[in-house]
Design a protein around this motif. Structure first.
Motif, short mmCIF file in Angstrom:
data_model
loop_
_atom_site.label_atom_id
_atom_site.label_comp_id
_atom_site.label_asym_id
_atom_site.label_seq_id
_atom_site.Cartn_x
_atom_site.Cartn_y
_atom_site.Cartn_z
N ALA A 21 0.77 -1.14 -0.04
CA ALA A 21 0.03 -0.12 -0.05
C ALA A 21 0.83 1.23 0.06
O ALA A 21 0.63 2.33 -0.58
N GLU A 22 2.15 1.19 0.73
CA GLU A 22 3.03 2.29 0.64
C GLU A 22 3.32 2.83 -0.73
O GLU A 22 3.51 3.67 -1.28
N TRP A 23 3.77 1.47 -1.33
CA TRP A 23 4.43 1.82 -2.81
C TRP A 23 3.22 2.26 -3.65
O TRP A 23 3.63 3.03 -4.31
N ASP A 24 2.30 1.61 -3.63
CA ASP A 24 1.13 1.96 -4.66
C ASP A 24 0.52 3.44 -4.24
O ASP A 24 -0.04 3.88 -5.19
N GLY A 25 0.72 3.69 -2.97
CA GLY A 25 0.25 5.13 -2.72
C GLY A 25 0.89 6.17 -3.56
O GLY A 25 0.40 7.32 -3.81
N CYS A 26 2.34 5.98 -3.92
CA CYS A 26 3.08 6.62 -5.14
C CYS A 26 2.86 6.27 -6.48
O CYS A 26 2.54 6.98 -7.36
N ALA A 27 2.85 4.83 -6.70
CA ALA A 27 2.78 4.51 -8.18
C ALA A 27 1.48 4.52 -8.60
O ALA A 27 1.27 4.73 -9.92
N CYS A 28 0.36 4.40 -7.92
CA CYS A 28 -1.03 4.24 -8.55
C CYS A 28 -2.02 4.94 -7.43
O CYS A 28 -2.71 4.12 -7.04
N PRO A 29 -1.79 6.23 -7.16
CA PRO A 29 -2.81 6.52 -6.06
C PRO A 29 -4.25 6.66 -6.49
O PRO A 29 -5.23 6.56 -5.65
N GLU A 30 -4.45 6.82 -8.07
CA GLU A 30 -5.80 6.84 -8.54
C GLU A 30 -6.44 5.37 -8.16
O GLU A 30 -7.73 5.26 -8.27
N ALA A 31 -5.83 4.33 -7.90
CA ALA A 31 -6.28 3.08 -7.71
C ALA A 31 -6.75 2.91 -6.25
O ALA A 31 -7.22 1.81 -6.09
N ASP A 72 9.81 12.61 7.23
CA ASP A 72 9.03 12.25 8.64
C ASP A 72 8.63 10.91 8.84
O ASP A 72 7.47 10.40 9.03
N GLY A 73 9.19 10.18 7.81
CA GLY A 73 8.82 8.52 7.89
C GLY A 73 7.95 8.14 6.66
O GLY A 73 7.62 6.69 6.41
N GLU A 74 7.22 9.11 6.12
CA GLU A 74 6.21 9.09 5.16
C GLU A 74 6.94 8.82 3.83
O GLU A 74 7.73 9.53 3.40
N ALA A 75 6.34 7.82 3.31
CA ALA A 75 6.88 7.61 1.49
C ALA A 75 6.24 8.44 0.84
O ALA A 75 5.00 8.55 0.52
N ILE A 76 6.99 9.45 0.30
CA ILE A 76 6.29 10.49 -0.76
C ILE A 76 6.59 10.21 -2.07
O ILE A 76 6.11 10.89 -3.21
N LEU A 126 9.24 8.23 -12.32
CA LEU A 126 9.37 8.81 -11.04
C LEU A 126 7.98 9.10 -10.14
O LEU A 126 7.19 9.92 -10.26
N LEU A 127 7.74 7.88 -9.22
CA LEU A 127 6.37 7.74 -8.81
C LEU A 127 6.16 8.70 -7.50
O LEU A 127 7.01 8.27 -6.59
N THR A 128 5.30 9.66 -7.56
CA THR A 128 5.17 10.45 -6.17
C THR A 128 3.68 10.45 -5.83
O THR A 128 2.60 10.37 -6.71
N LYS A 129 3.47 10.50 -4.82
CA LYS A 129 2.04 11.06 -4.08
C LYS A 129 1.64 12.35 -4.73
O LYS A 129 2.41 13.34 -4.95
N PRO A 130 0.34 12.50 -4.79
CA PRO A 130 -0.21 13.81 -5.17
C PRO A 130 0.27 14.82 -4.41
O PRO A 130 0.14 14.72 -3.14
N GLY A 131 0.40 15.82 -4.89
CA GLY A 131 1.36 17.13 -4.20
C GLY A 131 2.78 17.17 -3.91
O GLY A 131 3.19 18.24 -3.60
N TRP A 132 3.25 15.98 -4.17
CA TRP A 132 4.80 15.81 -3.94
C TRP A 132 5.62 15.72 -5.20
O TRP A 132 6.79 15.21 -5.39
#
Length: 396
Positions: A21-31, A72-76, A126-132
């Motif tokens: 879920a942490e990886w996919d939060g950057c790779a495919c947040p739309e899913a 701060d420990g969060e994968a962005i 370059l897989l990023t969370k939205p806003g980053w």
């Protein structure tokens, strides 16, 4: 979110070191809502399938060094990154660069490759969370370049990235490369006949003849997704894949186990088109399904039948895209024969960093000349497309 903040870069030797879920939060947040990812190839499950099947890893020439940027420990931000001992399975060819580098006394391999192995499909690297986006992309590029420099590696290559990433990389000082593929665009056709209606009369007749010949091969064609795909189908497809791989690459890139793992965790992402004769598959094409595009990946056969390749790889893919409302079919690398079947030339992008400054300057000159040649070829090929003139002008 983007701003002055401390970013730490982790280098992972396996995707088992990060929560899916942490990886996919950057790779495919739309899913996150359970829908399809835009890019099925950068998901944790796809990259893990390559890894757990030993298609990448020890002995493959693809050694994982996945990047994770944290604050701060969060994968962005994350990136699929590999140390490469060769240039196979990339589809953006740098063999001549390697030969020239080594003739000059340098050591080209290993190098770093930010890519999806064996997959010439455009998507975010370059897989990023939205806003980053700005901070995350910069951190990943800086981290990859630093990793290459610290280990005296010759170069970093970010292949089949998006145009936006290519523009950002340009601004960061990376060298940008243009290449070409053929994609089919769905102009919201209701039926395949609607697509045919946009073609010139001669091309329309040719495609109808090809489909008629292919569908008369003496069996039936089935298109399977999800639970319609059975484990035994992969025994047949492995034979197809081995035959194609032996002719194209010498040794198939994927292991047999990849297809078993894919069946377990990826079958909802796949469209498998099979030609069945006397109850057994004799040819097949494997596609992956994204949120907006269908990606043709592998084809093979144990019997040769006229036009069956075109039917299974191109026309069945177009049928599926029309039925599912997908915007695009990407049919893989190369192949000017796709032009007559409605697949038009498009530009693809990659980014490159080379440690040796003199060699980098020589490559930059080459890339400028290559870009002009690619632009010219796309312009020329577009004029030879199968569409009616009025249709082409409307799209332009």
């Amino acid at each position: 979110m983007d701003g002055s903040t401390t970013i730490e870069i982790e280098v992972l030797s396996t995707l088992a070191q990060i929560d899916p879920a942490e990886w996919d939060g950057c790779a495919c947040p739309e899913a996150a809502d359970g829908g399809r990812p835009v890019d099925p190839f950068t998901t944790h499950r796809f990259l893990s399938a390559l890894e757990t099947s030993r298609s990448v890893g020890p002995g493959s020439g693809w050694e994982p060094h996945y990047l994770v940027a944290r604050t701060d420990g969060e994968a962005i931000a994350t990136a699929p990154l590999y140390a490469k001992g060769h240039s196979q399975g990339e589809y953006i060819f740098d063999h001549n660069w390697a030969h020239a580098y080594e003739r000059a006394g340098g050591r080209y391999y290993p190098k770093l490759q930010m890519a999806v192995p064996f997959t010439p499909a455009t998507g975010r690297r370059l897989l990023t969370k939205p806003g980053w986006e700005e901070t995350g992309r910069a951190a990943l590029v800086q981290g990859a370049v630093q990793l290459a420099a610290e280990h005296d590696l010759s170069s970093l290559h970010i292949t089949f990235c998006t145009e936006g990433e290519a523009q950002d990389g340009d601004r960061m000082g990376l060298m940008r490369r243009w290449s070409q593929q053929f994609h089919w665009e769905n102009h919201w056709y209701d039926t395949f006949d609607d697509f045919l209606g946009s073609l010139s009369s001669r091309k329309r007749k040719n495609i109808r003849k090809e489909r008629q010949r292919a569908q008369g091969f003496g069996g039936e064609i089935v298109a399977l997704t999800g639970d319609q795909i059975r484990p035994e189908h992969w025994d047949s497809f492995w034979a197809f894949y081995q035959d194609t791989g032996a002719r194209k690459w010498g040794t198939p890139y994927l292991t047999r186990r990849f297809f078993d793992v894919a069946h377990d965790i990826l079958r909802d992402d796949m469209l498998l088109v099979l030609a069945m004769r006397e109850g057994r598959p004799v040819a097949g094409a494997l596609n992956f399904i994204g949120r907006e595009a269908l990606y043709g990946r592998y084809w093979g056969c144990i019997e040769d039948h006229p036009c069956l390749h075109f039917e299974l790889c191109y026309y069945q893919a177009m049928d599926f895209a029309i039925e599912q409302g997908l915007k695009t079919v990407e049919a893989g690398a190369q192949g000017t024969h796709k032009l007559a079947r409605g697949y038009m030339p498009v530009t693809t992008h990659s980014l490159h960093w080379v440690r040796d400054q003199g060699f980098a300057e020589a490559i930059a000159r080459f890339l400028q000349a290559e870009r002009e040649a690619v632009d010219e070829e796309i312009e020329v090929l577009t004029t030879y497309g199968p569409f009616k003139k009025a249709h082409v002008e409307e799209q332009e």
